[in-house]
Motif scaffolding. Sequence first.
Motif, PDB file in Angstrom:
ATOM      1  N   LYS A   1     -10.473  -3.959  -6.126  1.00 55.62           N
ATOM      2  CA  LYS A   1     -10.520  -2.811  -5.224  1.00 55.62           C
ATOM      3  C   LYS A   1      -9.745  -1.646  -5.830  1.00 55.62           C
ATOM      4  O   LYS A   1      -8.576  -1.784  -6.168  1.00 55.62           O
TER       5      LYS A   1
ATOM      6  N   TYR B   1     -16.960   0.533   0.277  1.00 51.29           N
ATOM      7  CA  TYR B   1     -15.772  -0.040   0.907  1.00 51.29           C
ATOM      8  C   TYR B   1     -16.057  -1.466   1.358  1.00 51.29           C
ATOM      9  O   TYR B   1     -15.244  -2.373   1.160  1.00 51.29           O
TER      10      TYR B   1
ATOM     11  N   HIS C   1       0.815  -1.201   0.000  1.00 54.57           N
ATOM     12  CA  HIS C   1       0.000   0.000   0.000  1.00 54.57           C
ATOM     13  C   HIS C   1       0.851   1.254   0.000  1.00 54.57           C
ATOM     14  O   HIS C   1       0.490   2.256  -0.613  1.00 54.57           O
TER      15      HIS C   1
ATOM     16  N   PRO D   1      -7.883   1.746  -5.367  1.00 61.61           N
ATOM     17  CA  PRO D   1      -7.265   2.537  -4.285  1.00 61.61           C
ATOM     18  C   PRO D   1      -7.769   3.979  -4.296  1.00 61.61           C
ATOM     19  O   PRO D   1      -7.756   4.641  -5.338  1.00 61.61           O
TER      20      PRO D   1
ATOM     21  N   GLY E   1     -16.107  -3.965  -1.375  1.00 61.73           N
ATOM     22  CA  GLY E   1     -14.804  -4.269  -1.974  1.00 61.73           C
ATOM     23  C   GLY E   1     -14.518  -3.521  -3.256  1.00 61.73           C
ATOM     24  O   GLY E   1     -13.536  -3.819  -3.939  1.00 61.73           O
TER      25      GLY E   1
ATOM     26  N   ASP F   1     -10.858   0.762  -1.961  1.00 56.93           N
ATOM     27  CA  ASP F   1      -9.920   0.467  -0.874  1.00 56.93           C
ATOM     28  C   ASP F   1      -9.337   1.787  -0.387  1.00 56.93           C
ATOM     29  O   ASP F   1      -8.596   2.447  -1.106  1.00 56.93           O
TER      30      ASP F   1
ATOM     31  N   LYS G   1     -14.482   2.966   7.593  1.00 55.09           N
ATOM     32  CA  LYS G   1     -14.223   1.554   7.855  1.00 55.09           C
ATOM     33  C   LYS G   1     -14.891   1.024   9.109  1.00 55.09           C
ATOM     34  O   LYS G   1     -15.192  -0.162   9.198  1.00 55.09           O
TER      35      LYS G   1
END
Length: 565
Positions: free
Chosen positions: A469, A506, A2, A471, A509, A512, A484
């Motif tokens: 997903k 989110y 990430h 980003p 999926g 992300d 989240k």
Amino acid sequence: MHEELATEILLGSLPPPYRMIGDIHQRVTRSSVAFLAFFSHSAYVATFEPRNVSHALSDSNWVNAMHEELGNFERNHAWDLVEPPPNCRPIGTKWVFKNKQGENGMVVRNKARLIAQDFCQKEGIDYEKTFAPIARLEAIRILLQTEEMDVKSAFLNGFIEEEVYVRQPPSFESARFPDQAYKLRKALYGLKQAPRAWYARLKSFLLKSGFVMGSVDKTLFLLSRGGDTLRVQIYVDDIIFGGSSHVWVSSFAEQMSREFEMSLMGVFQFFLGLQIKPGPEGIFVHQAKYTRDILKKFEMGDSKPMTTPMSTNTALDADEDGEAVDQKEFRGMIGSLLYLTATRPDIQFAVCLCARYQASPRTSHRQAVKRIFRYLKFTPELGLWYSSGSSLSLRGFSDADHAGCRIDHKSTSGTCQLLGTSLVSWSSRKQASVSLSTIEAEYIVAASCCSQLLWMKSTLSDFGLRFGKIPLLVDSTSAISVAKNPVLHSRTKHIDVRFHFLRDYYKKGDIDLIHVVSANQLADIFTKPLEFDAFTRLRGWRCVDNALIKGEIESQWTGLIALLV
């Protein structure tokens, strides 16, 4: 992983610099050829734009242009000269004259257009529905094919359902029947229903030819057989197309030419004022000619260059005690700059900020706009670079400046979306409501960025591209936690329910949410004025091998925006 994703600043590498020709003889020869070409060409076109019909009739080139326009009407069987019914007031017509210029600014064609005066039309009598879809600039940037078509008098190909009568063209009235009017069979430029009629005709033709309309973008049509694909994008009377098979592309061009009167413009180089330079390493899109034109138009060509579009000390407000300036000129400057943002994301924030004061512009506002022009004087050749070696990964950045507006204390949202190494979409706008916290402001802009990413995902699915997903890089850990963690509901009662769809996607999926440090937040350039170092880094520098995490920036003009050398 990430962290690597969060620190990529995408736009590939620059096209190779053009070689300088040092030989004086070669330069003189090239200049002489251009000089002769200009005068040989000027013998076939007029270099002025007529003030009225009488002025146009004084030049044979414009007379030929008007005859060409009327010839299009006859060839398309667009109208019939008839006696108008009783109590019928035919819609007036008007000649519009415009010189078509090439990329180098030379007049390449005199265009005379006969249009209807639509302000005379009455809803329910002269027209019903008028809506017609038009391609978004984001869709054009995603496609960027290499072929272009222009339909001659495109609207004359659209059939109209209403009974509409128009007056005879000024200075071209029938000597035998001067009191008669034309009953339209097909749409005429200027009619409110003309764009809808043309789109319906073209759509019907493409669907009968086996094309399938895009599931999201109704101006995108696709044809797939075996392993080959042909894509067509419509922007009013301009058609951009390309495919995996040269045979298919040629066949489509011939098919369209048989059905409509077309001009095949060939390689996609000049479109909607955008200059497009394709090459083996990628495509460079810019508006250098337009930039020079507006600098000249507003007498800023000799101004002192500035390195940034807005100073960090600038704090615009209503300035009610300031001296008022010419509103027409101010709005003209803003409108010209807004069109330039199609390829200049670096001025997006500054232009949108100044545009808020068009109702009552003051000297301070005009000075801020002049600062943008002075920055354009410093960087006239900047544009977008789309590398051919780019991957097809989709991602977005979102950022907010909490309570940035000095008048109503609303926050400013900034987003940008990238496809591989290509910046294809961005925005800078004031939020609709006052945010009670930084978390709320960041959460709202993340939701906005999410909706744009979902649109791009759906559009790209028509091209056969599938994404997991996506980003979405945000520099607020609190905003990410709100999306989240549903336990934080008690802290977010003040956030409008409509923005909570971010949490839903989110969980599904589709998105992300990833944290990125503020120094690496690309969308920061769309939310506030920045110092020169930070501004140029986000605008034009790129990182290599996690260089941003290590704090090692490579000094190259790539990134959000590129430089034509």
